[in-house]
Design a protein around this motif. Sequence first.
Motif, short mmCIF file in Angstrom:
data_model
loop_
_atom_site.label_atom_id
_atom_site.label_comp_id
_atom_site.label_asym_id
_atom_site.label_seq_id
_atom_site.Cartn_x
_atom_site.Cartn_y
_atom_site.Cartn_z
N ALA A 137 -1.25 -22.66 73.88
CA ALA A 137 -0.40 -21.88 74.79
C ALA A 137 -1.16 -21.24 75.94
O ALA A 137 -0.54 -20.73 76.86
N SER A 138 -2.48 -21.26 75.90
CA SER A 138 -3.27 -20.60 76.93
C SER A 138 -4.63 -21.26 77.03
O SER A 138 -5.15 -21.81 76.04
N ASN A 139 -5.24 -21.21 78.23
CA ASN A 139 -6.61 -21.70 78.39
C ASN A 139 -7.63 -20.58 78.24
O ASN A 139 -8.80 -20.76 78.57
N GLU A 140 -7.21 -19.42 77.72
CA GLU A 140 -8.13 -18.30 77.55
C GLU A 140 -9.26 -18.67 76.58
O GLU A 140 -9.02 -19.08 75.45
N SER A 141 -10.48 -18.49 77.03
CA SER A 141 -11.66 -18.64 76.18
C SER A 141 -12.34 -17.29 76.09
O SER A 141 -12.42 -16.56 77.08
N LEU A 142 -12.82 -16.96 74.91
CA LEU A 142 -13.40 -15.64 74.70
C LEU A 142 -14.78 -15.79 74.05
O LEU A 142 -14.95 -16.54 73.09
N ARG A 143 -15.75 -15.09 74.61
CA ARG A 143 -17.11 -15.07 74.08
C ARG A 143 -17.38 -13.71 73.45
O ARG A 143 -17.16 -12.67 74.09
N VAL A 144 -17.83 -13.73 72.20
CA VAL A 144 -18.16 -12.49 71.50
C VAL A 144 -19.68 -12.34 71.48
O VAL A 144 -20.40 -13.22 71.00
N PHE A 145 -20.15 -11.22 72.01
CA PHE A 145 -21.56 -10.89 72.01
C PHE A 145 -21.88 -9.94 70.86
O PHE A 145 -21.04 -9.12 70.46
N LEU A 146 -23.09 -10.04 70.37
CA LEU A 146 -23.64 -9.06 69.43
C LEU A 146 -24.54 -8.12 70.22
O LEU A 146 -25.47 -8.58 70.90
N ALA A 147 -24.25 -6.84 70.18
CA ALA A 147 -25.03 -5.82 70.90
C ALA A 147 -25.72 -4.92 69.89
O ALA A 147 -25.08 -4.36 69.00
N ARG A 148 -27.05 -4.79 70.03
CA ARG A 148 -27.83 -3.94 69.14
C ARG A 148 -28.79 -3.07 69.94
O ARG A 148 -28.83 -3.14 71.15
N ASP A 149 -29.55 -2.24 69.23
CA ASP A 149 -30.43 -1.25 69.88
C ASP A 149 -29.60 -0.41 70.84
O ASP A 149 -29.83 -0.39 72.06
N LEU A 150 -28.63 0.30 70.29
CA LEU A 150 -27.63 1.00 71.08
C LEU A 150 -28.13 2.35 71.58
O LEU A 150 -28.95 3.00 70.94
N GLY A 151 -27.59 2.74 72.72
CA GLY A 151 -27.84 4.06 73.27
C GLY A 151 -26.57 4.60 73.89
O GLY A 151 -25.55 3.90 73.98
N ARG A 152 -26.60 5.84 74.34
CA ARG A 152 -25.43 6.48 74.93
C ARG A 152 -25.54 6.51 76.46
O ARG A 152 -26.60 6.76 77.02
N VAL A 153 -24.41 6.25 77.13
CA VAL A 153 -24.34 6.42 78.57
C VAL A 153 -24.41 7.91 78.88
O VAL A 153 -23.73 8.71 78.23
N PRO A 154 -25.25 8.32 79.83
CA PRO A 154 -25.29 9.75 80.19
C PRO A 154 -23.91 10.27 80.54
O PRO A 154 -23.10 9.56 81.15
N GLU A 155 -23.65 11.50 80.14
CA GLU A 155 -22.30 12.05 80.27
C GLU A 155 -21.79 12.01 81.70
O GLU A 155 -20.62 11.72 81.96
N HIS A 156 -22.67 12.28 82.67
CA HIS A 156 -22.22 12.33 84.06
C HIS A 156 -21.94 10.94 84.63
O HIS A 156 -21.37 10.81 85.72
N GLU A 157 -22.32 9.87 83.91
CA GLU A 157 -22.08 8.51 84.37
C GLU A 157 -20.93 7.83 83.63
O GLU A 157 -20.65 6.66 83.87
N ARG A 158 -20.26 8.53 82.77
CA ARG A 158 -19.26 7.90 81.93
C ARG A 158 -17.97 7.57 82.68
O ARG A 158 -17.55 8.28 83.58
#
Length: 216
Positions: A127-148
């Motif tokens: 029904a759709s040509n939508e293709s989806l790529r799933v990434f694995l993200a590790r070594d996580l950190g937080r975006v600085p509050e003023h940049e959110r």
Amino acid sequence: MTQAAPGRTADEVDPRPVVRHERLHAGRVFDLVRDDVDLGAAGTVTREYLDHPGAVAIVALDDADRVLLLRQYRHPVRGFLWEVPAGLLDVDGEHPQAAAARELAEEADLTAARWDVLVDFATSPGASNESLRVFLARDLGRVPEHERHVRTGEEADMVERWVPLEEAVALVLDGSLHNPSAVVGILAAAASRAGGWASLRPVDAPWPYRRGALPA
């Protein structure tokens, strides 16, 4: 039913000739189109489908092997679903991994120092040509509050929850989770981890079913 020739079991891009193409409706995100497709001996068939830009999703895994889930309202199914961060490939020229990093920051206020391709899938190929790529993200950190990012609409009231990967798998299998990116991503992450992450691919791995990669 015709038997496949011996060889590797893998999907294959092999388009049939389109003898007529028509856009039936131009939408905000995707269009509804109609193609007359020449199938050779099987004749010409008419197929209507959604022409979709594609998307990326992110399984964000912390140092305790917990996966991030976000609770978001989805109007077509009239309910709140627990999902992994995800978003459209709707910025011209943006690399899929860059899009994933942007979505992770915008939806979850997170950054990641390590990125891998976890799994690709076609969300609804009939029904759709939508293709989806799933990434694995590790070594996580937080975006600085003023940049959110300031979230609006359905994203404004999203709730986050960190769930152990084993528990997330159980939630998929007992029918508690339904979002396809979450279901596919969680199961793929569990399978890849069980194999020592040997199945992970680089962020530039071929993606043949992405809309821009398919023949017109």
